[in-house]
Design a protein around this motif. Structure first.
Motif, short mmCIF file in Angstrom:
data_model
loop_
_atom_site.label_atom_id
_atom_site.label_comp_id
_atom_site.label_asym_id
_atom_site.label_seq_id
_atom_site.Cartn_x
_atom_site.Cartn_y
_atom_site.Cartn_z
N MET A 160 2.90 1.02 -8.83
CA MET A 160 2.35 0.67 -7.53
C MET A 160 3.14 1.34 -6.40
N LYS A 161 4.46 1.32 -6.53
CA LYS A 161 5.31 1.92 -5.51
C LYS A 161 5.06 3.42 -5.41
N ARG A 162 4.81 4.06 -6.56
CA ARG A 162 4.54 5.49 -6.57
C ARG A 162 3.23 5.81 -5.84
N HIS A 163 2.23 4.96 -6.05
CA HIS A 163 0.94 5.17 -5.40
C HIS A 163 1.05 4.95 -3.89
N LEU A 164 1.87 4.00 -3.48
CA LEU A 164 2.07 3.74 -2.05
C LEU A 164 2.73 4.94 -1.38
N GLY A 165 3.73 5.52 -2.04
CA GLY A 165 4.41 6.70 -1.49
C GLY A 165 3.45 7.87 -1.34
N PHE A 166 2.62 8.09 -2.36
CA PHE A 166 1.64 9.17 -2.30
C PHE A 166 0.64 8.92 -1.18
N ALA A 167 0.18 7.68 -1.05
CA ALA A 167 -0.80 7.35 0.00
C ALA A 167 -0.21 7.57 1.38
N LEU A 168 1.05 7.21 1.57
CA LEU A 168 1.69 7.41 2.88
C LEU A 168 1.85 8.90 3.20
N LYS A 169 2.23 9.68 2.22
CA LYS A 169 2.37 11.13 2.43
C LYS A 169 1.02 11.76 2.75
N LEU A 170 -0.01 11.34 2.02
CA LEU A 170 -1.35 11.85 2.26
C LEU A 170 -1.84 11.48 3.66
N LEU A 171 -1.63 10.25 4.05
CA LEU A 171 -2.04 9.78 5.38
C LEU A 171 -1.32 10.55 6.48
N LEU A 172 -0.02 10.76 6.31
CA LEU A 172 0.74 11.52 7.31
C LEU A 172 0.24 12.96 7.39
N SER A 173 -0.03 13.58 6.25
CA SER A 173 -0.52 14.96 6.25
C SER A 173 -1.87 15.07 6.95
N VAL A 174 -2.79 14.15 6.64
CA VAL A 174 -4.11 14.17 7.26
C VAL A 174 -3.99 13.94 8.76
N ALA A 175 -3.12 13.03 9.16
CA ALA A 175 -2.94 12.74 10.59
C ALA A 175 -2.38 13.96 11.33
N LEU A 176 -1.41 14.64 10.74
CA LEU A 176 -0.83 15.83 11.40
C LEU A 176 -1.84 16.97 11.48
N ILE A 177 -2.62 17.18 10.43
CA ILE A 177 -3.63 18.23 10.46
C ILE A 177 -4.70 17.90 11.50
N ALA A 178 -5.11 16.65 11.58
CA ALA A 178 -6.10 16.25 12.58
C ALA A 178 -5.56 16.44 14.00
#
Length: 95
Positions: free
Chosen positions: A1-19
């Motif tokens: 679960m912790k691994r999935h949360l880390g991946f989700a946060l990284k993905l969210l940050l990447s999408v936010a920066l690209i946007a």
């Protein structure tokens, strides 16, 4: 679960920066600056980029050859730099 949360946060940050960059980047200004740039500097940068990519490819070839020589398991990669790799490996073992 912790691994999935880390991946989700990284993905969210990447999408936010690209946007953010997509919304704030001015294509017209960038095109104007490229048209005004000195083509000699652009050609020099491209030439340097090609030289650096060739250097990186050579370095990776040496690393792959060293791994192949060390493991002797890969038949797909034939070491072209085996003499240099053997020398580097023998020096590393002597330390």
């Amino acid at each position: 679960m912790k691994r999935h949360l880390g991946f989700a946060l990284k993905l969210l940050l990447s999408v936010a920066l690209i946007a953010y960059m997509a919304v704030t980047f001015d294509l017209g200004d960038a095109a104007q600056r490229i048209r005004q740039a000195d083509m000699a500097w652009i050609a020099a940068a491209i030439a340097l980029f090609v030289v650096l990519m060739a250097n990186n490819a050579l370095r990776w070839e040496i690393v792959i050859a060293a791994i192949t020589v060390a493991t002797k398991t890969s038949s797909r990669v034939k070491p072209r730099w085996s003499e240099g790799v053997r020398l580097l490996m023998s020096r590393a073992r002597d330390r």
